[in-house]
Scaffold this active site. Structure first.
Site, PDB file in Angstrom:
ATOM      1  N   GLY A 238     -46.415  -0.993  55.206  1.00  0.00           N
ATOM      2  CA  GLY A 238     -45.761  -0.825  56.493  1.00  0.00           C
ATOM      3  C   GLY A 238     -46.790  -0.692  57.589  1.00  0.00           C
ATOM      4  O   GLY A 238     -47.914  -1.182  57.469  1.00  0.00           O
ATOM      5  N   SER A 239     -46.396   0.007  58.647  1.00  0.00           N
ATOM      6  CA  SER A 239     -47.262   0.097  59.824  1.00  0.00           C
ATOM      7  C   SER A 239     -48.397   1.099  59.601  1.00  0.00           C
ATOM      8  O   SER A 239     -48.328   1.970  58.734  1.00  0.00           O
ATOM      9  CB  SER A 239     -46.434   0.548  61.024  1.00  0.00           C
ATOM     10  OG  SER A 239     -45.968   1.862  60.781  1.00  0.00           O
ATOM     11  N   GLU A 260     -50.959  -0.439  52.238  1.00  0.00           N
ATOM     12  CA  GLU A 260     -51.110  -1.798  52.757  1.00  0.00           C
ATOM     13  C   GLU A 260     -50.437  -1.788  54.120  1.00  0.00           C
ATOM     14  O   GLU A 260     -49.217  -1.852  54.231  1.00  0.00           O
ATOM     15  CB  GLU A 260     -50.449  -2.791  51.790  1.00  0.00           C
ATOM     16  CG  GLU A 260     -50.955  -4.194  51.951  1.00  0.00           C
ATOM     17  CD  GLU A 260     -49.883  -5.109  52.458  1.00  0.00           C
ATOM     18  OE1 GLU A 260     -49.974  -5.476  53.645  1.00  0.00           O
ATOM     19  OE2 GLU A 260     -48.960  -5.431  51.710  1.00  0.00           O
ATOM     20  N   CYS A 294     -47.591  -9.470  57.369  1.00  0.00           N
ATOM     21  CA  CYS A 294     -48.782  -8.673  57.685  1.00  0.00           C
ATOM     22  C   CYS A 294     -50.012  -9.560  57.702  1.00  0.00           C
ATOM     23  O   CYS A 294     -51.027  -9.218  58.290  1.00  0.00           O
ATOM     24  CB  CYS A 294     -48.936  -7.511  56.714  1.00  0.00           C
ATOM     25  SG  CYS A 294     -48.911  -8.030  55.030  1.00  0.00           S
TER      26      CYS A 294
HETATM   27  C1  UN1 Z   1     -46.813  -8.848  53.667  1.00  0.00           C
HETATM   28  O1  UN1 Z   1     -46.596  -9.430  54.725  1.00  0.00           O
HETATM   29  O2  UN1 Z   1     -46.678  -7.606  53.570  1.00  0.00           O
HETATM   30  O3  UN1 Z   1     -50.063 -13.427  51.737  1.00  0.00           O
HETATM   31  C2  UN1 Z   1     -47.169  -9.536  52.398  1.00  0.00           C
HETATM   32  C3  UN1 Z   1     -48.904 -13.502  52.160  1.00  0.00           C
HETATM   33  C4  UN1 Z   1     -47.778 -13.105  51.239  1.00  0.00           C
HETATM   34  C5  UN1 Z   1     -47.564 -11.650  51.230  1.00  0.00           C
HETATM   35  C6  UN1 Z   1     -47.468 -10.995  52.552  1.00  0.00           C
HETATM   36  N1  UN1 Z   1     -48.124 -13.542  49.902  1.00  0.00           N
HETATM   37  O4  UN1 Z   1     -48.630 -13.893  53.282  1.00  0.00           O
END
Ligand code: UN1
Length: 509
Positions: A238-239, A260, A294
């Site tokens: 998350g954030s 993460e 992310c």
């Molecule tokens: C996320 O946005 O938390 O590498 C995970 C990626 C994806 C996972 C993103 N396999 O963009």
């Protein structure tokens, strides 16, 4: 909208928000789950409260105590069967992901594929939880390091990858001998219910309480999870703001976290790059998932010699990105998850312009047909900046790409690293020196550093995560499984004497 996937996956009109070996009669607020596509209600979830949490935790702990005794390859067999179910339900699950998150269907299906892939990985891993044998300094002694199950793992997931991130954690944790306590985002509870149903069905009577699920507010169930002494590991996505709460809170009780958090990912494009490849990678990285990964490409650091040319090519490519219903073929940009996300988009664009940025394309809300008006649709946006403006240092979960000129690889690396976050990064170049420099010790400071592919779309086989405000955790492939186990060092004396280490003599003893 076609909601038949709900039925296929066993989602009812009204659903319980807690699974502790059976679905509990949760008495919390009845929450309507709305699709970001048009704002319509998909179903209702009765939220869990602290008492529900306690039951989920108890159930997962009790099942864990027996599960850890089961040989790992046998645990792997359950995960193999889960992978089979994910395959069987790929279409329905993919559609549900799209309905609940607003990401386009090929990406919804891709997310299910990520679950299948990590299940396969975990099955293989279940026969490879290797320890070490270590040379003892003492005669007739042997030394070894082994890995043991840890306990119920708290899994906190975000709305944008509502099932894949759970699967990264859950599939590994299960083969490692752990239980699960899943707290999904309140924006995407239905995919969590669907996945828990699949997992629990495969686990069956004896083990189903392992697949704990608790859907409720941070202030009650979230809090209870963070403070639960029976949860040795909290893996949270998350954030950065959330991570700042989770990290210290769990550390307070000497629990572990795997974080993460935010990313502010840059792609460097050098003057010797293959621009056609770069443009394709940029469009997927910056526009895909409506900028809500992310790993989304948020910053483009472009060599000044090709700056104008690349901007021109990008503006043309952006024009071709169809915005609309993510279930429809040919649409590339679905809605943002909610109106708050669209307001954050508005705010970031406004701030960038106030700080000197110039909008090259996009910048506002997208016009969509009447039936979609209940959704928050924005235009993929490119903003040129002469330098790293203050707003560029912030992660805005929306399709905004800031484009900044650079003069050299050195400068590009310095700017790449000049943000608080450190998740993903990429360089486009055909020069092996530039590529290697980007990946070397003094290069990108991110957990992911790619060459000639974009910042997003990582495969499950590698360790996934990043440094600095991204939180330092690593999930998914490589040796990330070690986070889900406890390490034990054992020395065995099989001789007739008791030599002490370091050659110490302790009197006549
Ligand atoms: C996320 O946005 O938390 O590498 C995970 C990626 C994806 C996972 C993103 N396999 O963009």
């Amino acid at each position: 909208m076609d909601l038949s996937c709900l039925k296929t996956l066993g989602i009812d009109q009204t659903n319980s928000g807690a699974y502790a070996g059976k679905w509990r009669k949760t008495k919390g607020e009845a929450m309507a789950v709305r699709s970001p596509i048009d704002g319509s209600t998909l179903a209702t979830v009765n939220l869990a409260d602290a008492a529900d949490y306690a039951e989920v935790s108890r159930g997962s702990l009790a099942a864990f105590r027996r599960w850890r005794e089961l040989p790992a390859p046998k645990r792997g067999e359950y995960v193999r069967l889960m992978g089979e179910r994910f395959r069987q339900h790929k279409e329905a699950l993919g559609r549900l992901v799209t309905l609940e998150t607003g990401k386009i269907l090929p990406e919804g299906l891709g997310e299910v594929q990520e679950c299948i892939d990590i299940a396969d990985f975990a099955v293989g891993l279940s026969r490879q939880l290797y320890g070490l044998t270590i040379a003892s300094e003492r005669r007739y002694h042997s030394m070894r390091e082994t890995w043991h199950p840890l306990g119920p793992v708290g899994i906190v997931t975000a709305f944008n990858f509502p099932i894949a991130v759970w699967a990264w954690n859950a599939m590994l944790a299960l083969v490692c001998g752990d239980g699960l306590i899943w707290k999904p985002s309140l924006k995407t509870p239905l995919t969590a219910i669907a996945m828990t149903k699949i997992a629990a069905e495969v686990l069956g009577g004896e083990w189903q309480a392992l697949a704990g699920l608790v859907i409720g507010p941070d202030s009650t169930v979230g809090s209870a999870l963070l403070d639960d002494p029976n949860v040795p590991l909290v893996s949270a996505t998350g954030s950065t703001r959330m991570g700042r709460i989770v990290g210290p809170r769990v550390a307070q009780r000497f629990g572990r976290t795997l974080l993460e958090l935010g990313g502010n990912n840059a792609m460097v494009v050098m003057d010797d790059a293959d621009l056609d490849l770069a443009v394709r990678a940029i469009v997927f990285g910056a526009v895909g998932t409506a900028g809500q990964r992310c790993t989304t490409t948020r910053r483009l650091l472009v060599h000044y010699a090709i700056y104008e040319q690349l901007l021109g090519q990008l503006a043309a490519a952006y024009k071709q990105c169809k915005i609309g219903n993510p279930l429809e073929k040919n649409v590339l940009v679905g809605p943002l998850v909610d109106e708050a996300a669209a307001k954050a988009f508005d705010h970031a664009v406004r701030s960038a312009v106030e700080q000197g940025g110039k909008v090259v394309c996009g910048g506002g809300r997208a016009k969509v047909p009447g039936p979609l008006r209940g959704g928050a649709y924005v235009q993929p946006t490119i903003i040129r900046c002469d330098e790293m403006l203050p707003i560029v240092r912030e992660e805005t979960f929306a399709p905004i790409l800031y484009v900044i000129p650079v003069e050299s690889v050195d400068e590009a690396i310095a700017l790449n690293n000049d943000v608080p976050q450190g998740l993903s990064s990429a360089i486009f170049t055909n020069n092996v020196r530039s590529a290697e420099q980007f990946m070397a010790a003094g290069g990108s400071d991110c957990g992911i550093a790619n060459v000639n592919i974009g910042t997003s779309g990582a495969e499950i086989g590698g360790a996934f995560g990043g440094e600095k405000e991204t939180g330092g955790g690593r999930e998914s492939g490589s040796d990330s499984w070690k986070a889900y186990m406890r390490r034990q060092t054992s020395t065995v004396n099989w001789g007739n004497e008791l030599p002490l280490s370091q050659g110490i003599r302790f009197g006549n003893f």
